[in-house]
Design an enzyme around this catalytic site. Sequence first.
Site, PDB file in Angstrom:
ATOM      1  N   LYS A 227     114.718 -48.703  50.480  1.00 26.24           N
ATOM      2  CA  LYS A 227     116.824 -49.016  51.693  1.00 26.24           C
ATOM      3  C   LYS A 227     116.985 -47.795  51.998  1.00 26.24           C
ATOM      4  CE  LYS A 227     119.857 -52.145  50.649  1.00 26.24           C
ATOM      5  NZ  LYS A 227     120.275 -53.417  50.513  1.00 26.24           N
TER       6      LYS A 227
ATOM      7  N   ARG B 122     118.068 -61.387  49.044  1.00 24.36           N
ATOM      8  CA  ARG B 122     117.022 -61.312  47.731  1.00 24.36           C
ATOM      9  C   ARG B 122     118.752 -61.329  46.627  1.00 24.36           C
ATOM     10  NH1 ARG B 122     120.383 -56.448  46.170  1.00 24.36           N
ATOM     11  NH2 ARG B 122     119.926 -54.498  46.612  1.00 24.36           N
TER      12      ARG B 122
ATOM     13  N   HIS C  79     131.348 -63.255  51.944  1.00 24.31           N
ATOM     14  CA  HIS C  79     130.291 -63.083  52.630  1.00 24.31           C
ATOM     15  C   HIS C  79     129.162 -63.440  51.457  1.00 24.31           C
ATOM     16  CE1 HIS C  79     127.087 -62.489  55.570  1.00 24.31           C
ATOM     17  NE2 HIS C  79     127.177 -61.505  54.791  1.00 24.31           N
ATOM     18  N   GLN C  80     129.117 -62.754  51.085  1.00 27.68           N
ATOM     19  CA  GLN C  80     127.971 -62.781  49.380  1.00 27.68           C
ATOM     20  C   GLN C  80     128.122 -64.494  48.570  1.00 27.68           C
ATOM     21  OE1 GLN C  80     125.497 -61.462  49.123  1.00 27.68           O
ATOM     22  NE2 GLN C  80     125.894 -59.321  50.431  1.00 27.68           N
TER      23      GLN C  80
ATOM     24  N   MET D 122     127.583 -61.106  39.697  1.00 26.42           N
ATOM     25  CA  MET D 122     126.432 -60.134  40.591  1.00 26.42           C
ATOM     26  C   MET D 122     127.767 -59.601  41.305  1.00 26.42           C
ATOM     27  SD  MET D 122     124.440 -62.057  40.382  1.00 26.42           S
ATOM     28  CE  MET D 122     123.080 -61.538  41.808  1.00 26.42           C
ATOM     29  N   GLY D 123     129.057 -59.165  41.274  1.00 27.61           N
ATOM     30  CA  GLY D 123     129.980 -58.444  42.243  1.00 27.61           C
ATOM     31  C   GLY D 123     129.696 -56.339  42.098  1.00 27.61           C
ATOM     32  N   THR D 124     129.394 -56.541  40.461  1.00 24.73           N
ATOM     33  CA  THR D 124     130.221 -55.472  40.243  1.00 24.73           C
ATOM     34  C   THR D 124     129.197 -54.296  40.418  1.00 24.73           C
ATOM     35  OG1 THR D 124     131.498 -55.891  38.792  1.00 24.73           O
ATOM     36  CG2 THR D 124     130.049 -54.051  37.917  1.00 24.73           C
TER      37      THR D 124
ATOM     38  N   LYS E  65     134.218 -50.767  39.553  1.00 27.98           N
ATOM     39  CA  LYS E  65     134.263 -52.623  39.270  1.00 27.98           C
ATOM     40  C   LYS E  65     134.054 -53.584  38.736  1.00 27.98           C
ATOM     41  CE  LYS E  65     132.720 -52.582  44.523  1.00 27.98           C
ATOM     42  NZ  LYS E  65     131.339 -53.104  45.150  1.00 27.98           N
TER      43      LYS E  65
HETATM   44  P1  NAD Z   1     133.787 -59.818  50.769  1.00 25.44           P
HETATM   45  O1  NAD Z   1     133.959 -58.967  51.173  1.00 25.44           O
HETATM   46  O2  NAD Z   1     132.811 -60.683  52.043  1.00 25.44           O
HETATM   47  O3  NAD Z   1     134.261 -60.773  49.974  1.00 25.44           O
HETATM   48  C1  NAD Z   1     134.786 -60.194  48.494  1.00 25.44           C
HETATM   49  C2  NAD Z   1     135.497 -60.860  47.875  1.00 25.44           C
HETATM   50  O4  NAD Z   1     136.124 -60.643  47.118  1.00 25.44           O
HETATM   51  C3  NAD Z   1     136.254 -62.246  48.113  1.00 25.44           C
HETATM   52  O5  NAD Z   1     136.695 -63.148  47.890  1.00 25.44           O
HETATM   53  C4  NAD Z   1     137.342 -61.228  47.880  1.00 25.44           C
HETATM   54  O6  NAD Z   1     138.788 -62.463  48.018  1.00 25.44           O
HETATM   55  C5  NAD Z   1     137.399 -60.956  46.273  1.00 25.44           C
HETATM   56  N1  NAD Z   1     138.162 -60.832  46.211  1.00 25.44           N
HETATM   57  C6  NAD Z   1     139.048 -59.394  46.682  1.00 25.44           C
HETATM   58  N2  NAD Z   1     139.447 -58.589  45.967  1.00 25.44           N
HETATM   59  C7  NAD Z   1     139.604 -59.223  44.659  1.00 25.44           C
HETATM   60  C8  NAD Z   1     139.943 -58.949  43.599  1.00 25.44           C
HETATM   61  N3  NAD Z   1     141.185 -58.017  43.386  1.00 25.44           N
HETATM   62  N4  NAD Z   1     139.828 -59.688  43.010  1.00 25.44           N
HETATM   63  C9  NAD Z   1     139.308 -61.140  42.564  1.00 25.44           C
HETATM   64  N5  NAD Z   1     138.698 -61.054  43.363  1.00 25.44           N
HETATM   65  C10 NAD Z   1     138.889 -60.137  44.727  1.00 25.44           C
HETATM   66  O7  NAD Z   1     131.967 -58.532  50.764  1.00 25.44           O
HETATM   67  P2  NAD Z   1     130.954 -59.752  50.077  1.00 25.44           P
HETATM   68  O8  NAD Z   1     130.003 -58.568  50.783  1.00 25.44           O
HETATM   69  O9  NAD Z   1     130.474 -61.069  49.525  1.00 25.44           O
HETATM   70  O10 NAD Z   1     130.718 -58.960  48.573  1.00 25.44           O
HETATM   71  C11 NAD Z   1     130.817 -58.918  47.941  1.00 25.44           C
HETATM   72  C12 NAD Z   1     130.397 -58.217  46.266  1.00 25.44           C
HETATM   73  O11 NAD Z   1     129.295 -58.081  46.010  1.00 25.44           O
HETATM   74  C13 NAD Z   1     131.045 -56.594  46.870  1.00 25.44           C
HETATM   75  O12 NAD Z   1     131.773 -55.852  45.405  1.00 25.44           O
HETATM   76  C14 NAD Z   1     129.438 -55.487  46.579  1.00 25.44           C
HETATM   77  O13 NAD Z   1     129.243 -54.538  46.921  1.00 25.44           O
HETATM   78  C15 NAD Z   1     128.701 -56.486  45.704  1.00 25.44           C
HETATM   79  N6  NAD Z   1     127.113 -56.627  46.924  1.00 25.44           N
HETATM   80  C16 NAD Z   1     126.671 -56.741  45.307  1.00 25.44           C
HETATM   81  C17 NAD Z   1     125.008 -56.803  45.395  1.00 25.44           C
HETATM   82  C18 NAD Z   1     124.505 -57.195  44.070  1.00 25.44           C
HETATM   83  O14 NAD Z   1     123.434 -56.962  44.115  1.00 25.44           O
HETATM   84  N7  NAD Z   1     124.847 -57.421  43.056  1.00 25.44           N
HETATM   85  C19 NAD Z   1     124.393 -57.290  46.856  1.00 25.44           C
HETATM   86  C20 NAD Z   1     125.384 -56.830  48.018  1.00 25.44           C
HETATM   87  C21 NAD Z   1     126.800 -57.288  47.690  1.00 25.44           C
END
Ligand code: NAD
Length: 321
Positions: A67, A111, A138-139, A219-221, A226
């Site tokens: 990808k 995914r 978004h996620q 799932m976010g880190t 992060k």
């Molecule tokens: P987004 O920008 O749409 O949403 C971000 C979220 O984080 C919101 O809920 C926001 O309120 C919150 N946030 C922002 N700053 C914050 C803080 N200081 N403390 C607590 N919460 C905070 O982003 P998204 O597209 O939903 O992506 C979210 C995360 O998931 C990103 O870090 C992205 O890189 C990660 N991600 C991980 C995978 C994976 O496979 N693990 C895949 C895609 C995205």
Amino acid sequence: MLIVPEREIANLMTRDVAFDAVEQVFAAMASDDAYNFPVVREAIGHEDALYGFKGGFDRAGLTLGLKAGGYWPHNLEKRGLINHQSTVFLFDPDTGMVKAMVGGNLLTALRTAAASSVSIKHLARKDAKVLGMIGAGHQATFQLRAALEQRTFDKVIGWNYHPEMLPNIEKVATEAGVPFEAVDLPGMRAADVIISITSAFGPSLMADHVSPGTHVACMGTDTKGKQEVEAALLARAAVFTDEVAQSVSIGEAQHAVAQGLIRDSDIAQLGAVINGSHPGRTSDDQITLFDGTGVGLQDLAVAAAVVDLAVAQGIAIEVDF
Ligand code: NAD
């Protein structure tokens, strides 16, 4: 070569197909039938963009590819395009010839949601009733929609750093017919399953916000620095991941490992639980934690599945190459 454009993915791909593809490839990784290549991620010095490649080879599923894509922070404001952009390329493992080019934006969300769902299926208590959400971006909507299919949840509770975004996930819960309640972080003690999906660089969920028996999917880190949960939570939990090398370097476990609270060898692959070579949850009181870092093989697995669907439905565009 076959092309499946981004605009077709929503009509082709289902959560069930994404779930099965991700579950299978996690199992293949744990039995050494599939492996990920080192990730390349570069700040290219243009448009403040981060661009890179995630690739791998699944010998069991015969899926080879990568990808390519990343994050263009000014896309939305300057061009009305989404900031995350990615495309999956699949190659014939027998010849090296390119096989398919597939839009990767929606597939990435599907995914990623499938990964936490697979973790809930295999690690959450069967009687889990309350689903906690940390994050409402978004996620988060994709995560919630998929998770609700894994257990008979009777309530969703949610917390977000930006409370004005909570209606995003409330809408998903309501559409699924499950009541939603906004809570503070200590309120997460009521949850049987917690998904965190934020872009935070510091912990929100503390170890004492999580009750015994809970399954937590972080799932976010997915980048160095992060962090979503207190490192001490990982020391309290049985920790699982998609790939240990990513978990300790760019995943949630990077902090607990750096602080000496856990070691690499304390982290198990979720695929081993799927394969039956790891017992997974061993008691109703245990906290299980899935560190979902996102691996290239997940992208290839869902892209290969969508190509099959596109061919079956006569939607794939064939070009001479
Ligand atoms: P987004 O920008 O749409 O949403 C971000 C979220 O984080 C919101 O809920 C926001 O309120 C919150 N946030 C922002 N700053 C914050 C803080 N200081 N403390 C607590 N919460 C905070 O982003 P998204 O597209 O939903 O992506 C979210 C995360 O998931 C990103 O870090 C992205 O890189 C990660 N991600 C991980 C995978 C994976 O496979 N693990 C895949 C895609 C995205």
